[in-house]
Scaffold this motif. Structure first.
Motif, PDB file in Angstrom:
ATOM      1  N   ALA A 265       0.927  -1.166  -0.074  1.00  0.00           N
ATOM      2  CA  ALA A 265       0.046   0.170  -0.109  1.00  0.00           C
ATOM      3  C   ALA A 265       0.893   1.131  -0.003  1.00  0.00           C
ATOM      4  CB  ALA A 265      -0.892   0.038   1.239  1.00  0.00           C
ATOM      5  N   GLY A 266       2.045   1.339   0.793  1.00  0.00           N
ATOM      6  CA  GLY A 266       2.973   2.232   0.887  1.00  0.00           C
ATOM      7  C   GLY A 266       3.418   2.550  -0.753  1.00  0.00           C
ATOM      8  N   ILE A 267       3.990   1.458  -1.394  1.00  0.00           N
ATOM      9  CA  ILE A 267       4.437   1.544  -2.531  1.00  0.00           C
ATOM     10  C   ILE A 267       3.471   2.283  -3.702  1.00  0.00           C
ATOM     11  CG2 ILE A 267       5.082   0.262  -4.700  1.00  0.00           C
ATOM     12  CD1 ILE A 267       6.528  -1.478  -2.740  1.00  0.00           C
ATOM     13  N   ILE A 268       2.289   1.814  -3.429  1.00  0.00           N
ATOM     14  CA  ILE A 268       1.149   2.182  -4.409  1.00  0.00           C
ATOM     15  C   ILE A 268       0.900   3.674  -4.047  1.00  0.00           C
ATOM     16  CG2 ILE A 268      -1.272   2.090  -4.984  1.00  0.00           C
ATOM     17  CD1 ILE A 268      -0.995  -1.084  -4.727  1.00  0.00           C
ATOM     18  N   ASP A 269       0.990   4.069  -2.950  1.00  0.00           N
ATOM     19  CA  ASP A 269       0.588   5.438  -2.346  1.00  0.00           C
ATOM     20  C   ASP A 269       1.694   6.180  -3.182  1.00  0.00           C
ATOM     21  OD1 ASP A 269      -1.675   4.504  -1.069  1.00  0.00           O
ATOM     22  OD2 ASP A 269      -0.774   4.985   0.907  1.00  0.00           O
ATOM     23  N   GLY A 270       2.849   5.709  -2.917  1.00  0.00           N
ATOM     24  CA  GLY A 270       4.059   6.517  -3.492  1.00  0.00           C
ATOM     25  C   GLY A 270       3.642   6.860  -4.977  1.00  0.00           C
ATOM     26  N   ILE A 271       3.176   5.921  -5.562  1.00  0.00           N
ATOM     27  CA  ILE A 271       3.250   6.113  -7.000  1.00  0.00           C
ATOM     28  C   ILE A 271       2.142   7.058  -7.274  1.00  0.00           C
ATOM     29  CG2 ILE A 271       2.093   5.000  -9.014  1.00  0.00           C
ATOM     30  CD1 ILE A 271       3.155   2.128  -7.958  1.00  0.00           C
ATOM     31  N   PHE A 272       1.140   7.319  -6.663  1.00  0.00           N
ATOM     32  CA  PHE A 272       0.107   8.379  -6.564  1.00  0.00           C
ATOM     33  C   PHE A 272       0.490   9.670  -5.765  1.00  0.00           C
ATOM     34  CE2 PHE A 272      -2.502   4.667  -7.450  1.00  0.00           C
ATOM     35  CZ  PHE A 272      -3.003   5.025  -8.721  1.00  0.00           C
ATOM     36  N   ALA A 273       1.365   9.653  -5.142  1.00  0.00           N
ATOM     37  CA  ALA A 273       1.664  10.881  -4.453  1.00  0.00           C
ATOM     38  C   ALA A 273       1.882  12.175  -5.253  1.00  0.00           C
ATOM     39  CB  ALA A 273       3.134  10.623  -3.523  1.00  0.00           C
ATOM     40  N   ASP A 274       2.389  11.851  -6.441  1.00  0.00           N
ATOM     41  CA  ASP A 274       2.659  13.063  -7.167  1.00  0.00           C
ATOM     42  C   ASP A 274       1.665  13.524  -8.352  1.00  0.00           C
ATOM     43  OD1 ASP A 274       5.213  13.749  -6.047  1.00  0.00           O
ATOM     44  OD2 ASP A 274       6.421  12.507  -7.219  1.00  0.00           O
ATOM     45  N   VAL A 275       0.708  12.577  -8.156  1.00  0.00           N
ATOM     46  CA  VAL A 275      -0.660  12.814  -9.165  1.00  0.00           C
ATOM     47  C   VAL A 275      -1.418  13.650  -8.559  1.00  0.00           C
ATOM     48  CG1 VAL A 275      -2.459  11.475 -10.176  1.00  0.00           C
ATOM     49  CG2 VAL A 275      -0.309  10.325 -10.033  1.00  0.00           C
ATOM     50  N   HIS A 276      -2.125  14.597  -9.446  1.00  0.00           N
ATOM     51  CA  HIS A 276      -3.041  15.536  -9.150  1.00  0.00           C
ATOM     52  C   HIS A 276      -4.252  14.941  -8.334  1.00  0.00           C
ATOM     53  CE1 HIS A 276      -5.469  19.181  -9.030  1.00  0.00           C
ATOM     54  NE2 HIS A 276      -6.479  18.606  -9.628  1.00  0.00           N
ATOM     55  N   GLU A 277      -4.405  15.277  -7.264  1.00  0.00           N
ATOM     56  CA  GLU A 277      -5.397  14.577  -6.160  1.00  0.00           C
ATOM     57  C   GLU A 277      -5.281  13.081  -6.104  1.00  0.00           C
ATOM     58  OE1 GLU A 277      -9.515  16.165  -6.766  1.00  0.00           O
ATOM     59  OE2 GLU A 277      -8.818  18.421  -6.779  1.00  0.00           O
ATOM     60  N   GLY A 278      -4.156  12.664  -6.199  1.00  0.00           N
ATOM     61  CA  GLY A 278      -3.783  11.163  -6.049  1.00  0.00           C
ATOM     62  C   GLY A 278      -4.403  10.524  -4.646  1.00  0.00           C
ATOM     63  N   TRP A 279      -4.441  11.253  -3.658  1.00  0.00           N
ATOM     64  CA  TRP A 279      -5.278  10.873  -2.495  1.00  0.00           C
ATOM     65  C   TRP A 279      -6.615  10.248  -2.822  1.00  0.00           C
ATOM     66  CZ3 TRP A 279      -9.608  12.248  -0.382  1.00  0.00           C
ATOM     67  CH2 TRP A 279     -10.409  13.549  -0.666  1.00  0.00           C
ATOM     68  N   ARG A 280      -7.191  10.595  -3.536  1.00  0.00           N
ATOM     69  CA  ARG A 280      -8.547  10.081  -4.099  1.00  0.00           C
ATOM     70  C   ARG A 280      -8.517   8.558  -4.465  1.00  0.00           C
ATOM     71  NH1 ARG A 280     -12.551  14.126  -3.981  1.00  0.00           N
ATOM     72  NH2 ARG A 280     -11.477  16.014  -4.066  1.00  0.00           N
ATOM     73  N   TYR A 281      -7.241   8.464  -5.399  1.00  0.00           N
ATOM     74  CA  TYR A 281      -6.935   6.986  -5.964  1.00  0.00           C
ATOM     75  C   TYR A 281      -6.402   6.355  -4.911  1.00  0.00           C
ATOM     76  CZ  TYR A 281      -7.102   9.658 -10.403  1.00  0.00           C
ATOM     77  OH  TYR A 281      -7.570  10.235 -11.510  1.00  0.00           O
ATOM     78  N   MET A 282      -5.632   6.764  -3.770  1.00  0.00           N
ATOM     79  CA  MET A 282      -5.456   5.985  -2.941  1.00  0.00           C
ATOM     80  C   MET A 282      -6.168   5.373  -2.050  1.00  0.00           C
ATOM     81  SD  MET A 282      -2.143   8.490  -1.373  1.00  0.00           S
ATOM     82  CE  MET A 282      -0.967   9.055  -2.471  1.00  0.00           C
ATOM     83  N   PHE A 283      -7.475   6.227  -1.535  1.00  0.00           N
ATOM     84  CA  PHE A 283      -8.432   5.804  -0.813  1.00  0.00           C
ATOM     85  C   PHE A 283      -9.331   4.885  -1.573  1.00  0.00           C
ATOM     86  CE2 PHE A 283      -7.909   9.712   1.770  1.00  0.00           C
ATOM     87  CZ  PHE A 283      -8.056   9.042   3.181  1.00  0.00           C
ATOM     88  N   GLY A 284      -9.540   5.166  -2.970  1.00  0.00           N
ATOM     89  CA  GLY A 284     -10.253   4.172  -3.815  1.00  0.00           C
ATOM     90  C   GLY A 284      -9.852   2.566  -3.951  1.00  0.00           C
ATOM     91  N   LEU A 285      -8.403   2.917  -4.029  1.00  0.00           N
ATOM     92  CA  LEU A 285      -7.410   1.421  -3.931  1.00  0.00           C
ATOM     93  C   LEU A 285      -8.018   0.888  -2.833  1.00  0.00           C
ATOM     94  CD1 LEU A 285      -4.596   2.447  -6.411  1.00  0.00           C
ATOM     95  CD2 LEU A 285      -6.663   0.920  -7.047  1.00  0.00           C
ATOM     96  N   ALA A 286      -8.014   1.573  -1.746  1.00  0.00           N
ATOM     97  CA  ALA A 286      -7.809   0.885  -0.323  1.00  0.00           C
ATOM     98  C   ALA A 286      -9.106   0.186  -0.243  1.00  0.00           C
ATOM     99  CB  ALA A 286      -7.507   1.994   0.618  1.00  0.00           C
ATOM    100  N   SER A 287     -10.097   0.509  -0.739  1.00  0.00           N
ATOM    101  CA  SER A 287     -11.639   0.196  -0.660  1.00  0.00           C
ATOM    102  C   SER A 287     -11.746  -1.468  -1.363  1.00  0.00           C
ATOM    103  CB  SER A 287     -12.678   1.250  -1.234  1.00  0.00           C
ATOM    104  OG  SER A 287     -12.599   1.218  -2.465  1.00  0.00           O
ATOM    105  N   ILE A 288     -10.782  -1.458  -2.295  1.00  0.00           N
ATOM    106  CA  ILE A 288     -10.988  -2.821  -3.217  1.00  0.00           C
ATOM    107  C   ILE A 288     -10.783  -3.889  -2.388  1.00  0.00           C
ATOM    108  CG2 ILE A 288     -10.063  -4.193  -5.134  1.00  0.00           C
ATOM    109  CD1 ILE A 288      -9.841  -1.467  -6.522  1.00  0.00           C
ATOM    110  N   PRO A 289      -9.687  -4.342  -1.407  1.00  0.00           N
ATOM    111  CA  PRO A 289      -9.319  -5.505  -0.744  1.00  0.00           C
ATOM    112  C   PRO A 289     -10.563  -5.703   0.298  1.00  0.00           C
ATOM    113  CG  PRO A 289      -7.316  -3.973  -0.982  1.00  0.00           C
ATOM    114  CD  PRO A 289      -8.469  -3.343  -1.426  1.00  0.00           C
ATOM    115  N   GLY A 290     -11.164  -4.395   0.848  1.00  0.00           N
ATOM    116  CA  GLY A 290     -11.896  -4.423   1.933  1.00  0.00           C
ATOM    117  C   GLY A 290     -13.578  -5.141   1.106  1.00  0.00           C
ATOM    118  N   PHE A 291     -13.778  -4.702  -0.018  1.00  0.00           N
ATOM    119  CA  PHE A 291     -14.943  -4.984  -0.781  1.00  0.00           C
ATOM    120  C   PHE A 291     -14.673  -6.225  -1.235  1.00  0.00           C
ATOM    121  CE2 PHE A 291     -17.195  -5.834  -4.632  1.00  0.00           C
ATOM    122  CZ  PHE A 291     -18.693  -5.479  -4.455  1.00  0.00           C
ATOM    123  N   VAL A 292     -13.600  -6.809  -1.512  1.00  0.00           N
ATOM    124  CA  VAL A 292     -13.479  -8.309  -1.819  1.00  0.00           C
ATOM    125  C   VAL A 292     -13.501  -9.182  -0.580  1.00  0.00           C
ATOM    126  CG1 VAL A 292     -11.711  -9.982  -2.786  1.00  0.00           C
ATOM    127  CG2 VAL A 292     -12.013  -7.876  -4.001  1.00  0.00           C
TER     128      VAL A 292
END
Length: 190
Positions: free
Chosen positions: A58-85
């Motif tokens: 998750a830290g690696i993925i968050d690092g990938i989205f750190a410089d993306v505009h409003e990347g925190w939204r992707y971080m939270f969105g991706l965090a919901s996928i394992p929870g949903f599964v």
């Protein structure tokens, strides 16, 4: 970090915290209750190891989205996928034999144990252990020793109360200065 509503970030963190807290309590308990006695420790330890790997990735993925505009939204969105599964998977899991037996459903408890154990001897042994455990709890309840009575007795015991205070204080402080705080703000620091 731009957001239409800064509170959405805080609300998301709180909701994720509650979800992870509940999952961190229930998953190891479920694993321990469903596993063979000889495999319980290993399986619960593997759960803890995989949780650490999950946080690392998750830290690696968050690092990938750190410089993306409003990347925190992707971080939270991706965090919901394992929870949903995981939620969907939980819908197909049986109740634990211990819970079924405590609810008086011994036939269902035997059925579940029969589906996850190899021999009838294992099933009978575990059902006997569950019955003994439940009768012991009932005996304590008959004597007036309820869960709340036990809790109050522990809280009145000074060493226990002090240990609880230290433990809870450390958990709270860790949220502000431990790995969670570093992981949350690391990408803004470097």
């Amino acid at each position: 970090m731009n957001s239409r509503w800064y509170g959405s970030i805080i609300l998301g963190e709180i909701l994720l915290g509650f979800g992870i807290g509940i999952e961190s309590l229930t998953s190891p308990m479920y694993i321990a209750e469903m596993a063979r006695p000889s495999e319980r420790g290993r399986l619960v330890s593997m759960y803890a190891l995989f949780m650490c790997f999950g946080q690392f990735f998750a830290g690696i993925i968050d690092g990938i989205f750190a410089d993306v505009h409003e990347g925190w939204r992707y971080m939270f969105g991706l965090a919901s996928i394992p929870g949903f599964v995981m939620f969907i998977g939980f819908l197909f899991l049986p109740e634990t034999p211990a819970w079924l037996a405590s609810d008086g459903q011994f036939a269902s408890a035997v059925l579940v144990l029969s589906s996850i154990r190899e021999t009838e001897e294992e099933v009978e042994s575990e059902i006997t252990d569950i019955r003994v455990s439940l009768s012991s709890e009932e005996l304590h309840e008959e004597r007036g020793t309820t869960l709340m009575t036990k809790v109050w007795k522990m809280l009145r015991h000074s060493p226990t109360r002090k240990a609880l205070l230290v433990g809870c204080s450390l958990m709270v402080m860790q949220q502000f200065c431990g790995p969670n705080a570093v992981r949350t703000f690391i990408y803004g620091l470097f």
